[in-house]
Design a protein around this motif. Structure first.
Motif, PDB file in Angstrom:
ATOM      1  N   ALA A   1     -34.446  15.423   1.439  1.00 14.50           N
ATOM      2  CA  ALA A   1     -34.671  16.720   0.802  1.00 14.50           C
ATOM      3  C   ALA A   1     -33.889  17.771   1.551  1.00 14.50           C
ATOM      4  O   ALA A   1     -33.399  18.730   0.946  1.00 14.50           O
ATOM      5  N   ALA A   2     -33.814  17.655   2.807  1.00 12.11           N
ATOM      6  CA  ALA A   2     -33.119  18.644   3.608  1.00 12.11           C
ATOM      7  C   ALA A   2     -31.632  18.571   3.331  1.00 12.11           C
ATOM      8  O   ALA A   2     -30.948  19.578   3.384  1.00 12.11           O
ATOM      9  N   HIS A   3     -31.111  17.488   3.023  1.00  8.96           N
ATOM     10  CA  HIS A   3     -29.684  17.348   2.773  1.00  8.96           C
ATOM     11  C   HIS A   3     -29.371  17.481   1.297  1.00  8.96           C
ATOM     12  O   HIS A   3     -28.250  17.268   0.902  1.00  8.96           O
TER      13      HIS A   3
ATOM     14  N   PHE B   1     -23.897  22.167   2.834  1.00  9.45           N
ATOM     15  CA  PHE B   1     -24.072  22.245   4.297  1.00  9.45           C
ATOM     16  C   PHE B   1     -24.174  23.676   4.785  1.00  9.45           C
ATOM     17  O   PHE B   1     -24.828  23.972   5.768  1.00  9.45           O
ATOM     18  N   TYR B   2     -23.530  24.647   4.159  1.00  9.24           N
ATOM     19  CA  TYR B   2     -23.562  26.021   4.635  1.00  9.24           C
ATOM     20  C   TYR B   2     -24.883  26.694   4.337  1.00  9.24           C
ATOM     21  O   TYR B   2     -25.133  27.812   4.756  1.00  9.24           O
TER      22      TYR B   2
ATOM     23  N   GLU C   1     -27.652  25.330   5.224  1.00 11.95           N
ATOM     24  CA  GLU C   1     -28.531  24.809   6.271  1.00 11.95           C
ATOM     25  C   GLU C   1     -28.563  25.790   7.446  1.00 11.95           C
ATOM     26  O   GLU C   1     -27.576  26.425   7.797  1.00 11.95           O
ATOM     27  N   ALA C   2     -29.714  25.914   8.062  1.00 15.24           N
ATOM     28  CA  ALA C   2     -29.911  26.808   9.202  1.00 15.24           C
ATOM     29  C   ALA C   2     -29.166  26.279  10.431  1.00 15.24           C
ATOM     30  O   ALA C   2     -28.602  27.049  11.218  1.00 15.24           O
ATOM     31  N   HIS C   3     -29.128  24.995  10.570  1.00 12.45           N
ATOM     32  CA  HIS C   3     -28.439  24.419  11.734  1.00 12.45           C
ATOM     33  C   HIS C   3     -26.969  24.762  11.710  1.00 12.45           C
ATOM     34  O   HIS C   3     -26.378  25.013  12.762  1.00 12.45           O
ATOM     35  N   PHE C   4     -26.400  24.794  10.548  1.00 12.63           N
ATOM     36  CA  PHE C   4     -24.994  25.126  10.430  1.00 12.63           C
ATOM     37  C   PHE C   4     -24.743  26.534  10.917  1.00 12.63           C
ATOM     38  O   PHE C   4     -23.811  26.785  11.686  1.00 12.63           O
ATOM     39  N   TRP C   5     -25.522  27.490  10.452  1.00 13.16           N
ATOM     40  CA  TRP C   5     -25.335  28.890  10.834  1.00 13.16           C
ATOM     41  C   TRP C   5     -25.653  29.124  12.316  1.00 13.16           C
ATOM     42  O   TRP C   5     -25.019  29.934  12.974  1.00 13.16           O
ATOM     43  N   VAL C   6     -26.579  28.394  12.851  1.00 16.60           N
ATOM     44  CA  VAL C   6     -26.865  28.513  14.307  1.00 16.60           C
ATOM     45  C   VAL C   6     -25.639  28.015  15.081  1.00 16.60           C
ATOM     46  O   VAL C   6     -25.208  28.636  16.062  1.00 16.60           O
ATOM     47  N   ASN C   7     -25.080  26.930  14.637  1.00 13.97           N
ATOM     48  CA  ASN C   7     -23.890  26.391  15.299  1.00 13.97           C
ATOM     49  C   ASN C   7     -22.713  27.341  15.159  1.00 13.97           C
ATOM     50  O   ASN C   7     -21.945  27.544  16.113  1.00 13.97           O
TER      51      ASN C   7
END
Length: 177
Positions: free
Chosen positions: A12-14, A18-19, A21-27
């Motif tokens: 569900a998360a995927h 990809f943009y 996603e919160a992990h992407f923006w944190v990175n």
């Protein structure tokens, strides 16, 4: 079971791009902060390293300068030591030569003094011999005069004595000249 639930949340998360996603923006934010902070930090680090490098180079240069000065001082002191040793050897050689010269001079002076003393002793002996000879002659003359006086007094008459005195007085002026 847990693994199937985790796989379901993962799916569900995927589910979206990809943009989103919160992990992407944190990175991305992390990389952006690192990228923006990198230049001033890199410049500060480079400046600190350059300053440290300059201090180290200055210390090395100072150490090299001090080493050269120490080598020059060492060479100077070694030269002075050699000169002092040479001068000491010259002084010793001069002292030995002077001692030999003084020894020879003392031997010559002693020899001359001994010759003078020997000559003085010979002169004194000659004077003593001459004086002893004079004393012996004077004693012989006194004995001869005494003997002659006794002989003349005992053997001659008063008239003969007077005649002998008169003849001696006549001859005396010729013997004094």
């Amino acid at each position: 079971m847990i693994s199937s639930a985790y796989a379901a949340t993962e799916a569900a998360a995927h589910a979206g791009p990809f943009y989103t996603e919160a992990h992407f923006w944190v990175n991305v934010a992390f990389l952006l902060v690192i990228g923006l902070a990198w230049r001033p930090v890199a410049r500060a680090i480079a400046a600190a390293l350059d300053a440290r490098s300059a201090k180290i180079k200055a210390r090395i240069d100072e150490a090299l300068r001090l080493r050269e000065e120490a080598q020059e001082l060492l060479a100077t002191y070694q030269r002075k030591q050699r000169d002092a040793m040479r001068e000491a050897e010259e002084i010793i050689a001069h002292a030995k030569a002077e001692a030999e010269r003084l020894s020879r001079q003392a031997a010559q002076d002693l020899e001359q003094q001994m010759k003078r003393r020997e000559q003085m002793a010979l002169d004194r002996i000659a004077q003593a011999e001459a004086q002893a000879l004079r004393e012996v002659q004077n004693a012989a003359v006194d004995v001869a005069i005494g003997a002659a006086t006794r002989v003349i007094g005992d053997t001659l008459t008063p008239a003969q004595r007077g005649k002998l005195v008169d003849e001696s007085i006549k001859v005396l002026p010729g013997k004094l000249n």
